[in-house]
Enzyme design. Structure first.
Site, PDB file in Angstrom:
ATOM      1  N   ARG A   1     -28.706  31.558 -77.169  1.00 50.00           N
ATOM      2  CA  ARG A   1     -29.106  32.005 -75.840  1.00 50.00           C
ATOM      3  C   ARG A   1     -28.075  31.530 -74.821  1.00 50.00           C
ATOM      4  O   ARG A   1     -27.469  30.484 -74.976  1.00 50.00           O
ATOM      5  CB  ARG A   1     -30.482  31.426 -75.471  1.00 50.00           C
ATOM      6  CG  ARG A   1     -31.654  32.146 -76.136  1.00 50.00           C
ATOM      7  CD  ARG A   1     -32.983  31.550 -75.706  1.00 50.00           C
ATOM      8  NE  ARG A   1     -33.138  30.197 -76.159  1.00 50.00           N
ATOM      9  CZ  ARG A   1     -32.976  29.117 -75.415  1.00 50.00           C
ATOM     10  NH1 ARG A   1     -32.697  29.234 -74.130  1.00 50.00           N
ATOM     11  NH2 ARG A   1     -33.113  27.910 -75.925  1.00 50.00           N
TER      12      ARG A   1
ATOM     13  N   TYR B   1     -27.301  38.508 -79.997  1.00 54.06           N
ATOM     14  CA  TYR B   1     -27.965  37.331 -80.560  1.00 54.06           C
ATOM     15  C   TYR B   1     -29.469  37.343 -80.236  1.00 54.06           C
ATOM     16  O   TYR B   1     -29.872  37.583 -79.097  1.00 54.06           O
ATOM     17  CB  TYR B   1     -27.344  36.018 -80.046  1.00 54.06           C
ATOM     18  CG  TYR B   1     -28.256  34.862 -80.390  1.00 54.06           C
ATOM     19  CD1 TYR B   1     -28.315  34.394 -81.707  1.00 54.06           C
ATOM     20  CD2 TYR B   1     -29.143  34.331 -79.469  1.00 54.06           C
ATOM     21  CE1 TYR B   1     -29.225  33.412 -82.069  1.00 54.06           C
ATOM     22  CE2 TYR B   1     -30.057  33.346 -79.825  1.00 54.06           C
ATOM     23  CZ  TYR B   1     -30.092  32.898 -81.126  1.00 54.06           C
ATOM     24  OH  TYR B   1     -31.008  31.957 -81.484  1.00 54.06           O
TER      25      TYR B   1
ATOM     26  N   LYS C   1     -38.492  35.540 -76.003  1.00 53.17           N
ATOM     27  CA  LYS C   1     -38.412  34.669 -74.837  1.00 53.17           C
ATOM     28  C   LYS C   1     -38.492  35.471 -73.536  1.00 53.17           C
ATOM     29  O   LYS C   1     -39.117  35.056 -72.562  1.00 53.17           O
ATOM     30  CB  LYS C   1     -37.124  33.835 -74.883  1.00 53.17           C
ATOM     31  CG  LYS C   1     -37.091  32.821 -76.037  1.00 53.17           C
ATOM     32  CD  LYS C   1     -38.351  32.058 -76.087  1.00 53.17           C
ATOM     33  CE  LYS C   1     -38.519  30.854 -76.974  1.00 53.17           C
ATOM     34  NZ  LYS C   1     -37.751  30.511 -78.072  1.00 53.17           N
TER      35      LYS C   1
ATOM     36  N   SER D   1     -36.261  23.884 -77.625  1.00 53.89           N
ATOM     37  CA  SER D   1     -35.648  24.621 -78.726  1.00 53.89           C
ATOM     38  C   SER D   1     -34.998  23.670 -79.721  1.00 53.89           C
ATOM     39  O   SER D   1     -34.334  22.704 -79.327  1.00 53.89           O
ATOM     40  CB  SER D   1     -34.595  25.586 -78.179  1.00 53.89           C
ATOM     41  OG  SER D   1     -35.205  26.452 -77.252  1.00 53.89           O
TER      42      SER D   1
ATOM     43  N   ASP E   1     -43.852  29.180 -82.134  1.00 53.40           N
ATOM     44  CA  ASP E   1     -42.929  29.182 -80.990  1.00 53.40           C
ATOM     45  C   ASP E   1     -43.592  29.495 -79.651  1.00 53.40           C
ATOM     46  O   ASP E   1     -43.197  28.934 -78.641  1.00 53.40           O
ATOM     47  CB  ASP E   1     -41.801  30.188 -81.251  1.00 53.40           C
ATOM     48  CG  ASP E   1     -40.577  29.950 -80.365  1.00 53.40           C
ATOM     49  OD1 ASP E   1     -40.075  28.815 -80.333  1.00 53.40           O
ATOM     50  OD2 ASP E   1     -40.140  30.893 -79.684  1.00 53.40           O
TER      51      ASP E   1
HETATM   52  P1  GTP Z   1     -36.712  26.852 -81.903  1.00 50.40           P
HETATM   53  O1  GTP Z   1     -36.904  27.896 -82.931  1.00 50.40           O
HETATM   54  O2  GTP Z   1     -35.316  26.821 -81.367  1.00 50.40           O
HETATM   55  O3  GTP Z   1     -37.706  26.929 -80.795  1.00 50.40           O
HETATM   56  O4  GTP Z   1     -36.805  25.415 -82.647  1.00 50.40           O
HETATM   57  P2  GTP Z   1     -38.048  24.577 -83.209  1.00 50.40           P
HETATM   58  O5  GTP Z   1     -38.643  23.781 -82.094  1.00 50.40           O
HETATM   59  O6  GTP Z   1     -38.962  25.451 -83.969  1.00 50.40           O
HETATM   60  O7  GTP Z   1     -37.330  23.512 -84.176  1.00 50.40           O
HETATM   61  P3  GTP Z   1     -37.321  23.412 -85.777  1.00 50.40           P
HETATM   62  O8  GTP Z   1     -38.679  23.119 -86.338  1.00 50.40           O
HETATM   63  O9  GTP Z   1     -36.614  24.586 -86.316  1.00 50.40           O
HETATM   64  O10 GTP Z   1     -36.435  22.105 -85.979  1.00 50.40           O
HETATM   65  C1  GTP Z   1     -35.117  22.019 -85.512  1.00 50.40           C
HETATM   66  C2  GTP Z   1     -34.395  20.854 -86.119  1.00 50.40           C
HETATM   67  O11 GTP Z   1     -35.136  19.647 -85.956  1.00 50.40           O
HETATM   68  C3  GTP Z   1     -34.163  21.012 -87.620  1.00 50.40           C
HETATM   69  O12 GTP Z   1     -32.841  20.642 -87.894  1.00 50.40           O
HETATM   70  C4  GTP Z   1     -35.127  20.052 -88.247  1.00 50.40           C
HETATM   71  O13 GTP Z   1     -34.642  19.557 -89.453  1.00 50.40           O
HETATM   72  C5  GTP Z   1     -35.271  18.959 -87.198  1.00 50.40           C
HETATM   73  N1  GTP Z   1     -36.622  18.336 -87.252  1.00 50.40           N
HETATM   74  C6  GTP Z   1     -37.803  18.986 -87.194  1.00 50.40           C
HETATM   75  N2  GTP Z   1     -38.839  18.130 -87.304  1.00 50.40           N
HETATM   76  C7  GTP Z   1     -38.293  16.891 -87.410  1.00 50.40           C
HETATM   77  C8  GTP Z   1     -38.850  15.575 -87.535  1.00 50.40           C
HETATM   78  O14 GTP Z   1     -40.066  15.358 -87.580  1.00 50.40           O
HETATM   79  N3  GTP Z   1     -37.953  14.539 -87.611  1.00 50.40           N
HETATM   80  C9  GTP Z   1     -36.605  14.751 -87.565  1.00 50.40           C
HETATM   81  N4  GTP Z   1     -35.802  13.680 -87.626  1.00 50.40           N
HETATM   82  N5  GTP Z   1     -36.046  15.973 -87.458  1.00 50.40           N
HETATM   83  C10 GTP Z   1     -36.879  17.032 -87.372  1.00 50.40           C
HETATM   84  C1  SPV Z   2     -35.435  28.957 -78.949  1.00 52.62           C
HETATM   85  O1  SPV Z   2     -34.247  28.801 -78.621  1.00 52.62           O
HETATM   86  O2  SPV Z   2     -36.371  28.302 -78.429  1.00 52.62           O
HETATM   87  C2  SPV Z   2     -35.782  29.905 -80.027  1.00 52.62           C
HETATM   88  C3  SPV Z   2     -34.747  30.800 -80.511  1.00 52.62           C
HETATM   89  O3  SPV Z   2     -36.926  29.981 -80.442  1.00 52.62           O
HETATM   90  S1  SPV Z   2     -34.426  32.095 -79.404  1.00 52.62           S
HETATM   91  O4  SPV Z   2     -35.212  33.244 -79.808  1.00 52.62           O
HETATM   92  O5  SPV Z   2     -33.005  32.373 -79.512  1.00 52.62           O
HETATM   93  O6  SPV Z   2     -34.793  31.713 -78.064  1.00 52.62           O
HETATM   94 MN    MN Z   3     -38.256  28.437 -79.407  1.00 50.20          MN
END
Ligand code: GTP
Ligand code: SPV
Ligand code: MN
Length: 591
Positions: free
Chosen positions: A74, A202, A211, A253, A282
């Site tokens: 983004r 993207y 979003k 994110s 999300d």
């Molecule tokens: P968006 O899709 O961008 O909104 O991200 P999200 O909030 O869904 O994050 P996601 O669960 O994909 O995690 C992103 C990163 O954080 C990954 O590299 C995970 O491995 C790391 N991660 C997630 N949960 C944990 C946790 O409990 N501990 C640690 N150390 N890392 C974590």
């Molecule tokens: C985020 O960035 O919080 C996402 C991925 O979930 S995007 O759809 O690119 O915003």
């Molecule tokens: Mn997100």
């Protein structure tokens, strides 16, 4: 394969005609949602190289896509809220005058689809026909967008049939144009129900249901209509007695929403009979129910998840969700078996592979990463083994707790509870987190990100805080509010808390607090657990570390309070007095 309009709705037809007149596509194709049409589009995208078909036996129905190297996340600095009054966008958003925006970016759209096809995607956020669902039409010149929208939302003719003659739909226009980043714009016109996105391919910039609509436009609608659109996962936690408590959690994110949403209980919890159910990973649309509680639905239909770090140990449910009918973006292409790979998938990187930029890549010898840190999978929700039976329930699920959280090496403890709703809004408003690869720009810089909505609030954030406070006043049974931080580190930068599935240990305390089953210590920042009350059975973690994780360093918090004060000055007279009062209380408590 030009096709006839799928509706006689005059507003829809006018929107399509006007946009076509501006962008001049060679033909217009209406997406009906049929498998035949999507298969034909996929076949066309294979021919041009836009998509790569993966191993049908190992990854049935799966594709790989690579974006341009200058177009991988983004772009917050190119994202604008185009409200009529600048004040309505507020100090945390970029603003452009709508007249100027339509004119300036309208020029970029002029002829942008010459030689290309315009696809008309009717989509619904929320189950079609559900009272809270909202319709959108996205016009795009990208098959990749059509196929992703088909996974992430409900797409097809039934959306138009359900819309009837109404003009209550979001108008989204997207053109890849020439991907010139200096002419890339992601524009939102909340007062016109309109989104314009140009020069990007993207996900977060171009899957306009996500979003752009479900957060930026919807947050504005929610303020006017008395509900909330939030950057939150929704998770059901079933205890051994079979009772399910739901929580919604807002993390910025790439700070762990998908991981928490698909949590697998640690073994000792599984043995006791705990189960977790994913409602969303999300976005949550939240309304007040007749019972005076908050009820949440997930308006999406799939997961656009971060690939790196996803593996059979960290998040098996996410990995299993990606094993069929999934689109991978900017991951490694393993040429030996025509599958995909990313950092953290396993310890066996392919040697004969192509990296996210399209260059030959050897995982054993290469010094550069093979997958982009923000590489993603787009997977259908139905693939998720722990998808909640309530996923499609139009009423949603009742929330016992709201959890805020960020990525902070220091300061924020593992968990704490707000004293009441008002204090909870304060706790959300002061959230801070290290930036990640999900947005372009520096990574690892701590910034304030209230309610994880900094990049997604479609109006003045001071008004948004006020909306949270107003919602609380209408709740007979408000959920309890908490803050968590899975990312505290020691002085060498190692995470102190094991995280992932073990986060259930913290959620257990949260739910006990909601039910009044456990005491807590009152501290300067709110209620904290007695370390004895967090179950660490079976963990390689000593009580001392846990005690550190649950400590409040007053000097650090004093510095933080100063940061909050500075941040708050941005909002001027729009800062609700309740929040000012909460800050004063915090400062007093820290004396
Ligand atoms: P968006 O899709 O961008 O909104 O991200 P999200 O909030 O869904 O994050 P996601 O669960 O994909 O995690 C992103 C990163 O954080 C990954 O590299 C995970 O491995 C790391 N991660 C997630 N949960 C944990 C946790 O409990 N501990 C640690 N150390 N890392 C974590
Ligand atoms: C985020 O960035 O919080 C996402 C991925 O979930 S995007 O759809 O690119 O915003
Ligand atoms: Mn997100």
């Amino acid at each position: 394969m030009a096709s006839k309009p799928l509706t006689s709705n005059k507003s829809v037809l006018k929107f399509v005609e006007e946009s076509a007149a501006r962008t001049c596509p060679d033909e217009i194709v209406w997406i009906d949602g049929s498998k035949e049409q999507l298969d034909a589009l996929a076949a066309a995208a294979l021919k041009t190289g836009e998509l790569i078909k993966l191993n049908e036996e190992l990854l049935p129905g799966c594709y790989l896509h690579r974006t341009a190297v200058n177009d991988v996340a983004r772009v917050e600095d190119r994202t604008f809220i185009c409200s009529r009054r600048e004040e309505d966008a507020g100090p945390t958003n970029n603003w452009m005058d709508p007249k100027e925006a339509y004119e300036k970016v309208g020029k970029i759209f002029e002829g942008a689809m010459k030689g290309r096809t315009m696809y008309v995607i009717p989509f619904s956020m929320g189950k079609v026909g559900s009272p809270f669902a909202k319709a959108g039409i996205e016009l795009t010149d990208s098959i990749y967008v059509v196929m992703n929208m088909n996974i992430m939302t409900r797409v097809g003719k039934e959306v138009l049939d359900n819309l009837g003659d109404s003009d209550d739909f979001v108008r989204g226009l997207h053109a890849k144009a020439d991907l010139d980043e200096t002419k890339r714009y992601i524009l939102h016109f909340p007062e016109d129900n309109t989104i314009w996105s140009v020069n990007s391919g993207y996900g977060g910039n171009v899957l306009l249901g996500k979003k752009c609509f479900a957060l930026r436009i919807a947050s504005y609608q929610g303020k006017n209509e008395g509900w909330m659109a939030e950057h939150m996962l929704i998770l059901g936690i079933q205890n051994p007695e079979g009772e399910i408590n739901y929580i919604a959690a807002a993390f910025p994110s790439a700070c762990g929403k998908t991981n928490l949403a698909m949590l697998i209980p640690p073994e000792i919890y599984q043995k006791k009979g705990y189960k977790c159910w994913c409602v969303g990973d999300d976005i949550a649309w939240i309304r007040i129910g007749e019972d005076g509680r908050l009820w949440a639905v997930n308006p999406e239909n799939g997961f656009f998840g971060v690939a790196p770090g996803t593996n059979m140990k960290s998040n098996p449910n996410a990995l299993i969700s990606t094993q069929k009918n999934t689109i991978f973006t900017n991951v490694v292409h393993n040429l030996d078996n025509n599958t995909v790979w990313w950092e953290g998938l396993d310890k066996n990187p392919p040697e004969h592979a192509v990296d996210w930029k399209g260059n030959p890549w050897n995982g054993k010898t290469s010094e550069v990463k093979g997958a982009h840190p923000n590489s993603r999978f787009t997977a259908p929700a139905v693939n998720c083994p722990c998808l909640s039976p309530e996923f499609e329930n139009p009423k949603g699920v009742p929330l016992s707790a709201i959890v805020f959280g960020g990525r902070r090496a220091k300061t924020a403890p593992l968990v704490y509870q707000a004293r009441d709703w008002e204090h909870g809004v304060f706790v959300g408003s002061i959230m801070a987190s290290e930036t990640t690869a999900a947005a372009s720009g520096a990574v690892g810089v701590v910034r304030r990100d209230p309610m994880a909505m900094l990049p997604f609030c479609g109006y003045h954030m001071g008004d948004y805080f006020q909306h949270w406070l107003d919602m609380g006043k209408k709740l007979k049974n408000p959920p309890k509010i908490f803050n968590v931080n899975w990312f505290r580190t020691d002085d060498e930068g190692h995470f102190l808390w094991p995280g992932f599935g073990d986060n259930l240990r913290v959620l257990e305390w949260i739910i006990k607090r909601c039910k009044g089953e456990v005491e807590a210590r009152e501290t300067a920042i709110g209620y904290l657990p007695d370390p004895e009350d967090i179950n660490i059975e079976g963990l390689d973690l000593d009580r001392k570390t846990l005690t550190d994780l649950l400590s409040v360093d007053k000097e650090m918090w004093k510095a933080d309070a100063q940061g909050i004060e500075e941040f708050y000055t941005k909002f001027g007279s729009k800062l609700p007095k309740e929040l000012k009062g909460e800050l004063e209380t915090l400062k007093k408590n820290l004396q």
